[in-house]
Design an enzyme around this catalytic site. Structure first.
Site, PDB file in Angstrom:
ATOM      1  N   GLU A  39       2.862   8.302   2.055  1.00 56.61           N
ATOM      2  CA  GLU A  39       1.965   8.006   3.176  1.00 56.61           C
ATOM      3  C   GLU A  39       2.068   6.545   3.617  1.00 56.61           C
ATOM      4  O   GLU A  39       1.965   6.236   4.808  1.00 56.61           O
ATOM      5  CB  GLU A  39       0.521   8.369   2.817  1.00 56.61           C
TER       6      GLU A  39
ATOM      7  N   GLU B 103       9.046  10.838   8.794  1.00 58.36           N
ATOM      8  CA  GLU B 103       9.081  11.598   7.537  1.00 58.36           C
ATOM      9  C   GLU B 103      10.196  11.074   6.632  1.00 58.36           C
ATOM     10  O   GLU B 103      10.031  10.965   5.420  1.00 58.36           O
ATOM     11  CB  GLU B 103       9.299  13.087   7.812  1.00 58.36           C
TER      12      GLU B 103
ATOM     13  N   HIS C 240       4.966   6.184   5.957  1.00 55.54           N
ATOM     14  CA  HIS C 240       4.551   6.450   7.339  1.00 55.54           C
ATOM     15  C   HIS C 240       3.832   5.228   7.916  1.00 55.54           C
ATOM     16  O   HIS C 240       4.056   4.827   9.062  1.00 55.54           O
ATOM     17  CB  HIS C 240       3.568   7.625   7.383  1.00 55.54           C
TER      18      HIS C 240
END
Length: 571
Positions: free
Chosen positions: A360, A388, A363
């Site tokens: 995460e 991704e 990202h």
């Protein structure tokens, strides 16, 4: 006497002067038209951004509140704001203006031309009846609320997703494993009918716009061609078939031995994950024990600081720990494309959440370290799957023995002890995920092609075909519907596989061109600011300025292909 030759010359010269003036006038007119068109587009973009930017931020704030609290009114507000945004993109006069500009081919400025393409695609997918649009948005929000707030029942008690995963990871009693797995599928019954209804609404919208179905439209309008993605996924299937078959056979023997059953008796609940998308813990090494006495958050903070991609400001606004009513999964959200980036997690000090946190934050740094000089409409990742890919690039580190040694201060002896199992684990993990992604991609294509077919039967047929998992006997339940992506991230899952390919391509480039070595296993990025600088300059800052394959070629010297993934995990 009249000089005829001189008269002819004067006539020709006059005609040529007139022709020159005419050509010049035409060129000036065309130039003026081009300038006017580009000026008109620039003005349109400025007005559009002024409208859309505050709405997008408000919608994300409402969604954040919904995901972190589970409050029904927050979900309702989120749906209302999404509907307002989509209504802007459904304006037929504005779409006609953009379509005219696009077909005229008069926009030559590269940034304007790129923004025109992005706007055209977004407007096109929203040129549908307002009643149908409202139905889609409201039904999608309703399904997501059910997913977020639903808690399955196991032995008469409500349990969380983390508790089910713990049972599937550690329980040795076959009956209890089966009960936990079945509990993980309970949400499917709650949402299946709504998902099928939503699929039909989406198809109805896509077909009104001239597409075969919503799946085809989603790929085309995200700048992917169906045949292009089919070919890549076919390559993935071909590359992974034999290695997966051999690895799965060995895995099944270990699992059968562990649960005191025959290989023929193995069923979905024996694979440690509700969907067999993660790697069962069958090797001697228990990865969790290396993280349980460490704070995964602090590990991540130090790591990203070491590559000059600091994440403290991201984590300060994030929601990191489990509680009732909160979304049980994980995601990242960029609220304004100006630095307000947050992640949602449900952290535990184990390897799975170490991976998820790194993922995460991958990202998050992609969003955080954009280039503010890039126009707002282009100030986002080149594609869904490129963010991704960066997330996966970092997520993979949680089980890299050399990375673990550096961030957890393991001795050479401990690292050498766990290295063989971790290498096998990493390879098996990629094989398992690739085959799972094939299930998702091919099932979803079939779902949108014919949502009235026997989906329960089709699901298990594909699971058996691609994952080599024996279906449960006499089971006719909508197990497919327990996968949240069908509802809230439609036609998305193949991007995870493309992300894995991109992650390998990035890692191999960093290995060969920054570290100048062929030993990719030992490249961990720890305390190396060159890695952060490379990613910022070549991947993050261009944003959406280039189509995804063009950005990848500029960043790595090659368009996206399976070869780098194969050389890393399959050979």
């Amino acid at each position: 006497m009249l000089n005829i030759k001189a008269g002819v010359n004067q006539t020709v010269e006059g005609a040529m002067r007139l022709m020159g003036i005419l050509i010049l006038s035409i060129l000036l007119f065309v130039s003026c038209q081009k300038q006017n068109r580009e000026e008109a587009l620039q003005q349109f973009i400025e007005q559009h951004v002024a409208k859309i930017k505050p709405l997008e931020k408000a919608a994300k704030e409402a969604y954040w509140e919904a995901a972190t609290t589970g409050r029904q009114e927050a979900y309702k507000k989120s749906a209302e704001l999404e509907l307002k945004i989509r209504k802007i993109y459904s304006n037929p006069q504005e779409f006609a203006f953009l379509k005219d500009l696009k077909t005229s081919k008069k926009i030559k400025d590269p940034l304007l031309k790129r923004q025109l393409q992005i706007l055209y695609n977004r407007y096109l997918q929203n040129q549908i009846d307002s009643t149908l649009l409202r139905q889609m948005v409201e039904l999608s929000s309703k399904i997501e609320e059910k997913f977020s707030t639903f808690r399955p029942t196991l032995n008469g008690k409500k349990v969380t997703n983390n508790e089910i995963l713990e049972i599937l990871k550690n329980e040795t009693d076959n009956a209890r494993r089966k009960a936990a797995w079945e509990a993980s599928k309970q949400v499917g019954r709650v949402v299946a009918d709504d998902i099928i209804k939503l699929v039909k609404l989406r198809n109805q919208a896509a077909q009104k716009l001239g597409f075969e179905n919503y799946h085809t439209m989603s790929l085309e309008l995200s700048e992917q061609r169906v045949k292009q993605i089919d070919r890549i996924m076919w390559d993935v299937a071909e590359y992974t078939l034999e290695p997966f078959y051999n690895s799965k056979r060995a895995l099944d023997q270990l699992l059968a031995q562990k649960y005191h059953i025959s290989v023929q008796q193995l069923r979905p609940w024996h694979y440690h994950d509700p969907f067999f998308q993660e790697t069962p813990q069958v090797f001697q090494v228990n990865l969790d024990k290396y993280y349980e006495n460490n704070d995964v958050k602090e590990i991540a903070v130090k790591f990203f600081a070491g590559i000059e991609l600091p994440v403290e400001s991201i984590l300060a606004k994030s929601d990191l720990y489990e509680r009732d009513g909160k979304n049980p999964h994980a995601f990242c959200e960029d609220f304004d494309r100006e630095g307000d980036v947050r992640i949602l997690c449900n952290l535990k000090n184990n390897e799975s959440w170490m991976e998820t946190l790194l993922h995460e934050l991958g990202h998050a740094v992609y969003d955080k370290y954009n280039d503010p000089s890039v126009p707002y409409l282009l100030r986002e990742p080149a594609h869904i799957f490129t963010t991704e890919g960066v997330a996966m690039l970092f997520g993979r580190l949680s089980r890299n023995p050399f990375w673990m040694q550096q961030v957890l201060n393991l001795s050479d002896e401990v690292r050498q002890q766990i290295e063989p199992d971790l290498n096998r684990y990493m390879r098996l993990k990629q094989l398992i995920f690739a085959r799972w992604a094939l299930v998702m991609y091919n099932f979803e294509k079939a779902l949108y092609k014919n949502p009235d077919r026997n989906l329960n039967k089709l699901w298990w047929k594909m699971v058996q075909q691609y994952q080599l998992v024996t279906p449960p006997e006499n089971r006719d339940e909508p197990d497919w519907a327990s996968k949240i992506h069908f509802a809230i991230a439609p036609c998305y899952y193949h991007n995870y596989m493309l992300g894995e390919l991109f992650a390998s391509q990035l890692h191999m480039y960093i290995t060969h061109h920054i570290y100048k070595t062929k030993n990719w296993q030992k490249v961990t990025y720890v305390n190396d600011p060159r890695v952060g600088q490379y990613l910022k300059e070549k991947v993050f800052k261009p944003g959406k300025t280039y189509p995804w394959n063009q950005m990848i070629e500029k960043a790595t010297g090659s368009k996206l292909k399976v070869d780098y993934f194969a050389s890393q995990f399959l050979e």
